[in-house]
Design an enzyme around this catalytic site. Structure first.
Site, PDB file in Angstrom:
ATOM      1  CD1 TRP A 116      -2.468  -1.631  -0.075  1.00 18.03           C
ATOM      2  CD2 TRP A 116      -3.335  -0.864   1.848  1.00 18.03           C
ATOM      3  NE1 TRP A 116      -3.712  -2.181   0.070  1.00 18.03           N
ATOM      4  CE2 TRP A 116      -4.275  -1.733   1.237  1.00 18.03           C
ATOM      5  CE3 TRP A 116      -3.670  -0.265   3.067  1.00 18.03           C
ATOM      6  CZ2 TRP A 116      -5.521  -2.015   1.819  1.00 18.03           C
ATOM      7  CZ3 TRP A 116      -4.904  -0.555   3.643  1.00 18.03           C
ATOM      8  CH2 TRP A 116      -5.812  -1.409   3.022  1.00 18.03           C
ATOM      9  CD  GLU A 124       8.640  -4.363  -6.279  1.00 19.20           C
ATOM     10  OE1 GLU A 124       7.437  -4.516  -6.424  1.00 19.20           O
ATOM     11  OE2 GLU A 124       9.122  -3.482  -5.557  1.00 19.20           O
ATOM     12  N   GLY A 135       5.353   1.881 -10.561  1.00 18.57           N
ATOM     13  CA  GLY A 135       4.489   3.059 -10.556  1.00 18.57           C
ATOM     14  C   GLY A 135       4.488   3.829 -11.862  1.00 18.57           C
ATOM     15  N   GLY A 178       1.771  -2.700  -6.108  1.00 20.42           N
ATOM     16  CA  GLY A 178       1.642  -1.382  -5.495  1.00 20.42           C
ATOM     17  C   GLY A 178       0.274  -0.788  -5.800  1.00 20.42           C
ATOM     18  N   GLY A 179       0.234   0.070  -6.820  1.00 19.10           N
ATOM     19  CA  GLY A 179      -0.984   0.832  -7.145  1.00 19.10           C
ATOM     20  C   GLY A 179      -2.244  -0.012  -7.207  1.00 19.10           C
TER      21      GLY A 179
HETATM   22  P1  PGA Z   1       3.459  -0.646  -8.594  1.00 18.75           P
HETATM   23  O1  PGA Z   1       4.438  -0.790  -7.338  1.00 18.75           O
HETATM   24  O2  PGA Z   1       2.677  -1.930  -8.692  1.00 18.75           O
HETATM   25  O3  PGA Z   1       2.617   0.529  -8.285  1.00 18.75           O
HETATM   26  O4  PGA Z   1       4.335  -0.438  -9.792  1.00 18.75           O
HETATM   27  C1  PGA Z   1       5.060  -1.999  -7.053  1.00 18.75           C
HETATM   28  C2  PGA Z   1       5.952  -1.830  -5.850  1.00 18.75           C
HETATM   29  O5  PGA Z   1       6.591  -0.771  -5.716  1.00 18.75           O
HETATM   30  O6  PGA Z   1       6.047  -2.730  -5.002  1.00 18.75           O
END
Ligand code: PGA
Length: 256
Positions: free
Chosen positions: A14, A171, A177, A238-239
Site C-alpha cells: 500500500w 522489481e 508506478g 503497489g498501485g
Molecule cells: P506498482 O508498485 O505496482 O505501483 O508499480 C510496485 C511496488 O513498488 O512494489
C-alpha cells in the site's frame, strides 16, 4: 521442482496510502471478491499504523497482514523505528525489505537489508526482499550482475533452512508506478536468473522451493501472463493493491 509445488504469493504494497478509517469500507468491497484457492497465498503490506485495522478487517479471511519496513535493531534508543518484535506482536506475517524506494530515499544498503532480514527471521516474520535494476543499469546491460549482487549481499549468512522463509521480489525500478510493466519475457529472464543464483548458493532443492515474485505495474490485466511464467511465483503489487482490482490479480493467480 514443478512450479505447481510452490505456493503463489500475491502481496499488496500500500506504500503511504489509506487511513485506518478507510479500511473497513475497502475490505467490504474487496473481501467478497478476494477468495483464495489452496495454491495461492495473499498478504497486504500496509503502513505501520494501519496494521491493527487491516488485521481486524482480515480476521475472517485467509489474507495475511504485513509491513513495509522494519528496524534492524531489536529495541532501544532508535527514535521513529519499529522493531520486528513489535510487528510480530501486531500479527504481521510478512514484511517487505529493501524496496527500491527505501534504497533510493533512505540510502538503504544491501548490508542494512541483510540486517533487517535477519531481524525479521528472528521474530518469525517472512521477509519479502526486493531487488531490481534502474533503467540506466538495464540500458548498460548490467541488470543480471547488479541483481546477483543484491541477492548475494542481502542473503549473506542466511542458511538453507532459513531460506525457506524468505521471498524474493524482482522489481525493476523503471517499472514501478510507471505503468510500464516489464514484458513477461523480461520478468521471466531475471526471475529465472535469480533462481539460478539461489541454486549456486544453496543447491537445487532450495532454489526449486524458493518463491520469486515480480513487481512493477502489475495489474488485473497483465497479471495472468506474468504469473504464467515458469519462474514467477506471484506478484508484489503497489498501485493496483489499493483498488478492488487487487482481487482480479488474486483471481489470475488462482487460475494459474
Ligand atoms: P506498482 O508498485 O505496482 O505501483 O508499480 C510496485 C511496488 O513498488 O512494489
Amino acid at each position: 521442482m514443478d512450479k505447481k509445488n510452490r505456493k503463489a504469493l500475491i502481496a499488496g504494497n500500500w506504500k503511504m496510502n489509506k487511513l485506518a478509517s478507510e479500511v473497513p469500507g475497502f475490505w467490504a468491497e474487496l473481501g467478497p471478491r478476494a477468495a483464495l484457492t489452496q495454491d495461492v497465498e495473499s498478504a497486504l503490506c500496509v503502513p505501520f499504523p494501519l496494521i491493527p485495522a487491516v488485521k481486524a478487517a482480515l480476521a475472517d479471511s485467509q489474507i495475511k497482514v504485513g509491513a513495509q519496513d522494519v528496524s534492524s535493531h531489536d529495541k532501544g534508543a532508535y527514535t521513529g523505528e519499529v522493531s520486528a518484535a513489535m510487528l510480530a506482536d501486531l500479527g504481521a506475517a510478512y514484511c517487505i525489505i529493501g524496496h527500491s524506494e527505501r534504497r533510493a530515499y533512505h540510502a538503504e544498503s544491501d548490508e542494512l537489508v541483510n540486517a533487517k532480514l535477519k531481524a525479521l527471521l528472528g521474530a518469525g516474520i517472512r521477509p519479502i526482499m526486493c531487488c531490481g535494476e534502474s533503467l540506466e543499469q538495464r540500458d548498460n546491460q548490467v541488470t543480471l550482475p547488479f541483481v546477483e549482487c543484491q541477492i548475494r549481499n542481502g542473503l549473506k549468512d542466511i542458511t538453507a533452512q532459513q531460506m525457506s522463509e524468505v521471498v524474493i521480489a524482482y522489481e525493476p525500478i523503471w517499472a514501478i508506478g510507471t505503468g510500464r510493466t516489464a514484458t513477461a519475457e523480461q520478468a521471466q529472464e531475471v526471475c529465472g536468473f535469480i533462481r539460478s543464483v539461489l541454486k549456486s548458493m544453496y543447491g537445487q532443492s532450495v532454489a526449486d522451493a524458493a518463491r520469486v515474485l515480480y513487481g512493477g505495474s502489475m495489474n488485473g490485466k497483465n497479471a495472468a501472463e506474468l504469473l504464467a511464467q515458469p519462474d514467477i511465483d506471484g506478484g508484489l503489487i503497489g498501485g493496483a493493491s489499493l483498488k478492488i482490482e487487487f482481487a482480479d490479480i488474486i483471481g489470475a493467480a488462482n487460475e494459474g
